[in-house]
Write a protein that holds these residues in place. Structure first.
Motif, PDB file in Angstrom:
ATOM      1  N   LYS A  69      68.239  -0.861  -1.883  1.00 12.53           N
ATOM      2  CA  LYS A  69      69.115   0.218  -1.407  1.00 12.53           C
ATOM      3  C   LYS A  69      68.347   1.080  -0.412  1.00 12.53           C
ATOM      4  CE  LYS A  69      72.481   1.047  -5.051  1.00 12.53           C
ATOM      5  NZ  LYS A  69      73.015   2.045  -5.993  1.00 12.53           N
ATOM      6  N   GLU A  70      69.078   1.594   0.535  1.00 12.57           N
ATOM      7  CA  GLU A  70      68.485   2.495   1.527  1.00 12.57           C
ATOM      8  C   GLU A  70      68.486   3.924   0.989  1.00 12.57           C
ATOM      9  OE1 GLU A  70      67.045   1.514   4.358  1.00 12.57           O
ATOM     10  OE2 GLU A  70      67.603  -0.564   3.979  1.00 12.57           O
ATOM     11  N   ASN A  71      67.522   4.704   1.431  1.00 10.25           N
ATOM     12  CA  ASN A  71      67.461   6.151   1.180  1.00 10.25           C
ATOM     13  C   ASN A  71      67.574   6.523  -0.299  1.00 10.25           C
ATOM     14  OD1 ASN A  71      67.251   6.677   3.974  1.00 10.25           O
ATOM     15  ND2 ASN A  71      69.459   6.448   4.176  1.00 10.25           N
ATOM     16  N   VAL A  75      61.535   6.554  -8.143  1.00  5.10           N
ATOM     17  CA  VAL A  75      61.445   7.050  -9.511  1.00  5.10           C
ATOM     18  C   VAL A  75      59.990   7.361  -9.900  1.00  5.10           C
ATOM     19  CG1 VAL A  75      61.259   4.815 -10.656  1.00  5.10           C
ATOM     20  CG2 VAL A  75      62.362   6.700 -11.839  1.00  5.10           C
ATOM     21  N   ASP A  76      59.015   6.749  -9.225  1.00  6.59           N
ATOM     22  CA  ASP A  76      57.608   6.964  -9.573  1.00  6.59           C
ATOM     23  C   ASP A  76      56.951   8.079  -8.749  1.00  6.59           C
ATOM     24  OD1 ASP A  76      57.752   4.987 -11.479  1.00  6.59           O
ATOM     25  OD2 ASP A  76      56.877   3.440 -10.212  1.00  6.59           O
ATOM     26  N   CYS A  77      57.103   8.032  -7.420  1.00  6.52           N
ATOM     27  CA  CYS A  77      56.372   8.991  -6.571  1.00  6.52           C
ATOM     28  C   CYS A  77      57.266  10.037  -5.919  1.00  6.52           C
ATOM     29  CB  CYS A  77      55.569   8.250  -5.498  1.00  6.52           C
ATOM     30  SG  CYS A  77      56.591   7.499  -4.196  1.00  6.52           S
ATOM     31  N   GLY A  78      58.598   9.864  -5.998  1.00  4.86           N
ATOM     32  CA  GLY A  78      59.513  10.853  -5.445  1.00  4.86           C
ATOM     33  C   GLY A  78      59.758  10.760  -3.954  1.00  4.86           C
ATOM     34  N   LYS A  79      59.154   9.768  -3.299  1.00  5.68           N
ATOM     35  CA  LYS A  79      59.320   9.613  -1.856  1.00  5.68           C
ATOM     36  C   LYS A  79      60.723   9.113  -1.527  1.00  5.68           C
ATOM     37  CE  LYS A  79      56.732   6.393  -0.078  1.00  5.68           C
ATOM     38  NZ  LYS A  79      55.716   5.563   0.606  1.00  5.68           N
ATOM     39  N   LEU A  80      61.308   9.623  -0.426  1.00  2.86           N
ATOM     40  CA  LEU A  80      62.589   9.137   0.063  1.00  2.86           C
ATOM     41  C   LEU A  80      62.316   7.915   0.932  1.00  2.86           C
ATOM     42  CD1 LEU A  80      65.657   9.666   0.239  1.00  2.86           C
ATOM     43  CD2 LEU A  80      65.204  10.922   2.346  1.00  2.86           C
ATOM     44  N   ALA A  81      62.863   6.752   0.537  1.00  2.00           N
ATOM     45  CA  ALA A  81      62.544   5.501   1.241  1.00  2.00           C
ATOM     46  C   ALA A  81      63.570   4.429   0.871  1.00  2.00           C
ATOM     47  CB  ALA A  81      61.141   5.024   0.846  1.00  2.00           C
ATOM     48  N   ARG A  82      63.381   3.253   1.441  1.00  6.29           N
ATOM     49  CA  ARG A  82      64.153   2.090   0.990  1.00  6.29           C
ATOM     50  C   ARG A  82      63.684   1.779  -0.418  1.00  6.29           C
ATOM     51  NH1 ARG A  82      63.849  -3.067   4.579  1.00  6.29           N
ATOM     52  NH2 ARG A  82      65.574  -2.043   5.598  1.00  6.29           N
ATOM     53  N   GLU A 101      66.386   1.962 -11.979  1.00 10.10           N
ATOM     54  CA  GLU A 101      65.259   2.701 -11.392  1.00 10.10           C
ATOM     55  C   GLU A 101      64.808   1.999 -10.116  1.00 10.10           C
ATOM     56  OE1 GLU A 101      62.309   2.818 -14.488  1.00 10.10           O
ATOM     57  OE2 GLU A 101      63.313   4.492 -15.495  1.00 10.10           O
ATOM     58  N   PHE A 102      64.970   2.689  -9.002  1.00 11.37           N
ATOM     59  CA  PHE A 102      64.538   2.156  -7.712  1.00 11.37           C
ATOM     60  C   PHE A 102      63.191   2.750  -7.347  1.00 11.37           C
ATOM     61  CE2 PHE A 102      69.020   1.319  -7.620  1.00 11.37           C
ATOM     62  CZ  PHE A 102      69.117   0.123  -6.916  1.00 11.37           C
ATOM     63  N   ARG A 103      62.359   1.931  -6.692  1.00  7.82           N
ATOM     64  CA  ARG A 103      61.033   2.354  -6.294  1.00  7.82           C
ATOM     65  C   ARG A 103      60.817   2.064  -4.814  1.00  7.82           C
ATOM     66  NH1 ARG A 103      60.958   0.931 -11.472  1.00  7.82           N
ATOM     67  NH2 ARG A 103      59.680   2.173 -12.872  1.00  7.82           N
ATOM     68  N   CYS A 104      60.000   2.873  -4.170  1.00 11.66           N
ATOM     69  CA  CYS A 104      59.612   2.592  -2.785  1.00 11.66           C
ATOM     70  C   CYS A 104      58.805   1.293  -2.782  1.00 11.66           C
ATOM     71  CB  CYS A 104      58.793   3.749  -2.207  1.00 11.66           C
ATOM     72  SG  CYS A 104      57.164   3.981  -2.996  1.00 11.66           S
ATOM     73  N   GLU A 105      58.541   0.750  -1.616  1.00 14.26           N
ATOM     74  CA  GLU A 105      57.858  -0.545  -1.534  1.00 14.26           C
ATOM     75  C   GLU A 105      56.504  -0.518  -2.228  1.00 14.26           C
ATOM     76  OE1 GLU A 105      56.548  -3.927   1.740  1.00 14.26           O
ATOM     77  OE2 GLU A 105      57.586  -2.128   2.402  1.00 14.26           O
ATOM     78  N   GLU A 106      55.735   0.532  -1.995  1.00 10.14           N
ATOM     79  CA  GLU A 106      54.392   0.616  -2.582  1.00 10.14           C
ATOM     80  C   GLU A 106      54.454   0.670  -4.115  1.00 10.14           C
ATOM     81  OE1 GLU A 106      50.853   3.905  -2.636  1.00 10.14           O
ATOM     82  OE2 GLU A 106      51.766   3.478  -0.690  1.00 10.14           O
TER      83      GLU A 106
END
Length: 123
Positions: A69-71, A75-82, A101-106
């Motif tokens: 999903k975009e934007n 759930v782990d670091c709070g960054k707004l990302a894909r 739970e969606f996570r940024c790539e990292e």
């Protein structure tokens, strides 16, 4: 390119299975001449193995399933990302998760590694 070793292994087994089948057809049809026997054997092989190959390369049961999903807010670091989440892989199944739970790539890479360490087979 990432290789799905389960698909690749099944493909190699399928390739080996085709040898005795096509050789048998070739032997039975040898009286028709080598070229004709080879053509007919290959046509029979195509009729059989097209369906097997289609299953191997398109079956969702052989692939890890991800949702992207975009934007999202990670759930782990709070960054707004894909955002990425593993939905299903082997015995791991979050298909009916009501709070995915969606996570940024990292963070997704870290979580994927943790799941692998727990024995979840991911691609």
């Amino acid at each position: 390119m990432q290789v799905n070793y389960k698909r690749y292994g099944l493909y190699l087994l399928r390739w080996q299975a085709s040898t005795p089948i096509l050789a048998g057809v070739g032997i039975i049809l040898a009286s028709m001449g080598q070229i004709v026997a080879a053509i007919i054997a290959n046509l029979i092989g195509g009729l059989i193995f097209f369906w097997v190959d289609q299953f191997i390369f398109t079956s969702q049961s052989l692939a890890a399933q991800w949702e992207v999903k975009e934007n999202i807010t990670c759930v782990d670091c709070g960054k707004l990302a894909r955002g990425y989440r593993l939905v299903k892989a082997g015995d791991y199944d979050k298909t009916h998760d009501h709070e995915p739970e969606f996570r940024c790539e990292e963070c997704s890479k870290k979580k994927t590694e943790q799941l692998r360490e727990r024995g979840v087979k991911i691609g």
